[in-house]
Structure formats: structure tokens, C-alpha cells
Design a protein around this motif. Structure first.
Motif, short mmCIF file in Angstrom:
data_model
loop_
_atom_site.label_atom_id
_atom_site.label_comp_id
_atom_site.label_asym_id
_atom_site.label_seq_id
_atom_site.Cartn_x
_atom_site.Cartn_y
_atom_site.Cartn_z
N SER A 186 0.80 -1.22 0.00
CA SER A 186 0.00 0.00 0.00
C SER A 186 0.84 1.27 0.00
CB SER A 186 -0.93 0.02 1.22
OG SER A 186 -0.18 -0.01 2.42
N LYS A 187 2.16 1.13 0.19
CA LYS A 187 3.03 2.31 0.20
C LYS A 187 3.64 2.61 -1.17
CE LYS A 187 4.31 1.87 5.07
NZ LYS A 187 5.42 1.73 6.05
N TRP B 150 -1.96 13.01 -0.64
CA TRP B 150 -1.72 12.15 -1.80
C TRP B 150 -1.88 10.68 -1.42
CZ3 TRP B 150 -1.35 15.43 -5.74
CH2 TRP B 150 -0.86 16.72 -5.48
N ASP B 151 -2.12 9.83 -2.44
CA ASP B 151 -2.15 8.39 -2.18
C ASP B 151 -1.42 7.65 -3.30
OD1 ASP B 151 -3.86 7.87 -4.38
OD2 ASP B 151 -5.66 8.01 -3.14
N GLN B 152 -1.45 6.33 -3.27
CA GLN B 152 -0.62 5.56 -4.18
C GLN B 152 -1.12 5.55 -5.62
OE1 GLN B 152 -2.31 1.39 -2.41
NE2 GLN B 152 -0.47 1.26 -3.58
N HIS C 93 -10.21 12.95 -4.99
CA HIS C 93 -10.00 13.54 -3.68
C HIS C 93 -11.01 14.68 -3.48
CE1 HIS C 93 -6.70 10.90 -3.41
NE2 HIS C 93 -5.80 11.63 -4.02
#
Length: 403
Positions: free
Chosen positions: A183-184, A275-277, A352
């Protein structure tokens, strides 16, 4: 008549006509001003010929009042942060900018502010593909595998990516289906392609059997653009669309280098989404633009020298009729098709805290654009303004529906 009297008479007549003409000059100039009252700052232009005319002053004033009423009642109660514009034939009827690109730094939203339009990016990606079709670099019914050999689904075509009939699995659901998901890790477009191949992920349904809106389709289309043009997606869009149309405030977001420079996305005035992946993926999203640039792009859709008429017709027709209903999808564009025969094309966006709406009313040559960087679904209400320009079945207050 004596010669001296005749000469005096002719001289008086000449002076009278000269005075009359001098008096007519300001009247003529005034008349021309009435015929062309549009200030240059309200005009959009493209380097392609168009067969259109300016709306009248009365038309502009009438629409501006109605649109202003709509904006006030729709957006001001939710403390809207973003931009809004309505234009006809390249003439801006109304525009409004408020809020902040960055609430922490108090950077205001202006007419040149580039905001994230999320899935409206699909309209641009689809247009880039159609430009490549026009240049005979790809074909709509060409298989994806013929361009991207690692793509694992034999029957998927460029067309079924564009109209969301491919049945590809959603990349947002990879964490649920791939064991040991990291998930990172920030995914790239090539990662999505690699996962589809490596994990042999099953199709949601057979190719071209039904509609299922899926961002993975447009991530693949971006890779096709890169493979065919031998340029990055950002460079290809600059060459194919942004530079020719002089869309100076439009760009593809560079996740690694621009995170601190672009407008931010907010849940509220104090909460930034961060932010995300999935934020580095492009094609399905990650185009930043503003209403004036987007309206300029829309203006180009009326020129066959930008893109052939037959290709626009392919893009604007519906492809999914398995179920009866008003909603349908073309090639990178949503549409409503009513039994009355009315058609309306549009695309919404959400990522988002950013929401956006692009409504292109082809029959009436009008574009309506709303972009917000602080989360609100009110942006999607912009489509209701189509009622001001044609007999579209949306309801507005009586004071807003004057024709």
C-alpha cells in the motif's frame, strides 16, 4: 442663374453635405459599437477556421443575469472554491473565480489558476487518440495487444478502451485482489500494465458485451499514446492539443516534481486531502487546466481542421444500449439521450477534494464549465444550466429559465 449665384449655391451645398457627413461619423461609429460591443477580454480564439457569429448584446445580458442567479444560489451557499465559466461561440457570457488554490498560503483562484479536472482528463486523452487516428498512426478497432505486446487480453481494442466496454478490472481494486499488496508503493501506468499481466487478473466481463466505467481503460490509452508517439504522455498532449490551441495554463501533473507547486485538493478550508498511491497515474486524470483553456479546447471541437467531422461523430455517438435509459457513453464523453430526441454531452470529474463538470451543448454551441478544489457535488449541478440554451429537461427557478 448668374454664375456667381450658382457658385455660391454649390459652395453652400458642399459645406452643408460636409457638415452632415461630419455629424454622421460619430453616429456611424456608435452604431458599429452597438453591433460589436464585446470586449476583447471576453473572446476566445483558436488557429482554425470556424463558421460562427457573436451573440447579440441583448442575448449576452439576458444570459448573464440568469447565469449569475444560478451561480449565486448554487455555489455561494457552499463557500465554493474554484472557477466557473459559460461561453457561446467563443464568447464568454459569464465567469467567476473565488476561493484559494492553496488555503494555507492564501493563494487565490484566478482566471489563470490551473486546477485538477480529474476525469475530464478522459476527454483530452480520447481526443489525443482520435488525433492519432486522423494521422493514420492507430485505428479505432486495432487491438491493444498489437501496440502493447504485454497487454494480456487479446480481443480488447482501442475503441473498447475509449467507450468503457473492455471489461478491464479496476486498478483501485487491485489491493483487494492481489495478495501481499504494497500500500506504500506509488503506482505508475506501467505498473498497472505489469500487474494485469503478472497476476492474470480476470476480465469483469467479455470484451464489448456491456458498459462498465473503469479508469484502467484510460491508463492503458495513455500508454498507447506514449508507445505510438515515442513521447511521454505530457509531451504528446502538448504537441497534439495544448500547444496548437495555445492552452498555456494546461498541463499533465508530474507527481514526482510538482506536488508542492500545483493547486491543492481540500475536504474543507482546513483539511488537505494529501496524496495516495494512485496519484501518479495519468490518462484517466491528472490534467490541470482552467475554464478559459478548456473552453478554448471546446471551441476547437467545432472545427473540422482540428479533427475530422467523421471522427467527432464517432466520439459523440452512444455505444451501450443493453439497457434502456437516458445515460450513455461515447469515446471519452458522457451523454444523455432522451426519447424526445434531445442529446447533451458532458463529462464530470472527481478525485479527492477536486470535482469538475464539462458540459458541451453541441446543438447550441455552448460550453459550461465548473471546477472546484474544495469538495462539493454542487459542481455537477452545472448541467442544469443547459435549460437556458435549449429544450433540455432540467428544472431551474422561473427567474433562471428565461430564453
Amino acid at each position: 442663374m448668374p454664375k456667381t449665384i450658382t457658385a455660391v449655391f454649390l459652395l453652400v451645398a458642399f459645406l452643408f453635405q460636409s457638415c452632415k457627413k461630419e455629424q454622421e461619423k460619430p453616429l456611424l461609429a456608435e452604431a458599429l459599437e452597438v453591433k460589436k460591443p464585446i470586449h476583447d477580454s471576453l473572446l476566445l480564439s483558436i488557429p482554425f477556421p470556424l463558421n460562427s457569429s457573436y451573440p447579440s448584446e441583448d442575448y449576452m445580458l439576458q444570459k448573464k443575469i440568469a447565469i449569475s442567479n444560478f451561480y449565486t444560489k448554487t455555489f455561494e451557499p457552499v463557500d465554493f472554491s474554484g472557477s466557473f465559466l459559460v461561453a457561446k461561440n467563443g464568447v464568454i457570457l459569464y465567469e467567476k473565480y473565488r476561493g484559494f488554490e492553496n488555503f494555507e498560503k492564501k493563494i487565490p483562484v484566478t482566471s489563470t489558476s490551473s486546477l485538477h479536472v480529474a476525469s475530464i482528463s478522459k476527454v483530452i486523452t480520447a481526443t489525443a487518440i482520435l488525433k492519432l487516428v486522423q494521422d493514420n498512426q492507430v485505428q479505432l478497432d486495432q487491438t491493444v495487444q498489437s501496440i502493447l505486446p504485454d497487454f494480456p487480453y487479446e480481443k480488447t481494442t482501442i475503441r473498447t478502451l475509449l467507450n468503457h466496454r473492455s471489461g478491464l478490472p479496476h486498478y483501485s481494486r487491485f489491493p483487494e485482489t492481489i495478495k501481499g499488496w504494497n500500500s506504500k508503493k506509488v503506482l505508475t501506468n506501467h505498473d498497472v500494465l505489469d500487474y494485469l499481466k503478472r497476476y492474470k487478473l480476470a476480465l469483469v466481463f467479455k470484451n464489448d458485451t456491456k458498459f462498465n466505467y473503469c479508469n484502467t481503460n484510460y491508463v492503458m490509452l495513455a500508454l498507447i499514446i506514449e508507445k505510438v508517439t515515442q513521447k511521454s504522455y505530457a509531451e504528446a498532449l502538448n504537441t497534439l492539443i495544448f500547444e496548437p490551441l495555445k492552452m498555456k495554463n494546461t498541463f499533465v501533473f508530474d507527481y514526482l516534481n510538482q506536488k508542492n507547486d500545483v493547486s491543492q485538493s481540500y475536504k474543507s478550508t482546513k483539511v488537505n486531502y494529501g496524496w495516495d498511491q494512485f496519484d501518479a497515474l495519468y490518462g484517466d486524470k491528472n490534467i490541470y487546466t482552467n475554464p478559459r483553456d478548456l473552453a478554448t479546447f471546446d471551441l476547437a471541437t467545432y472545427s473540422s481542421e482540428f479533427l475530422r467531422k467523421d471522427l467527432w461523430e464517432e466520439a459523440l455517438k452512444g455505444y451501450s444500449y443493453e439497457k434502456r435509459g437516458v445515460r450513455n457513453y461515447g469515446l471519452g464523453i458522457r451523454m444523455n439521450e432522451w426519447e424526445t430526441g434531445q442529446h447533451l454531452h458532458y463529462h464530470n470529474g472527481w478525485w479527492h477534494g477536486s470535482t469538475s463538470s464539462y458540459v458541451t451543448i453541441k446543438k447550441d454551441t455552448v460550453v459550461i464549465i465548473g471546477i472546484s478544489n474544495k469538495y462539493t457535488q454542487k459542481t455537477y449541478q452545472s448541467i442544469k444550466l443547459s435549460r437556458l440554451f435549449g429544450d433540455y429537461p432540467y428544472e431551474l427557478d422561473s427567474q433562471n429559465v428565461e430564453q
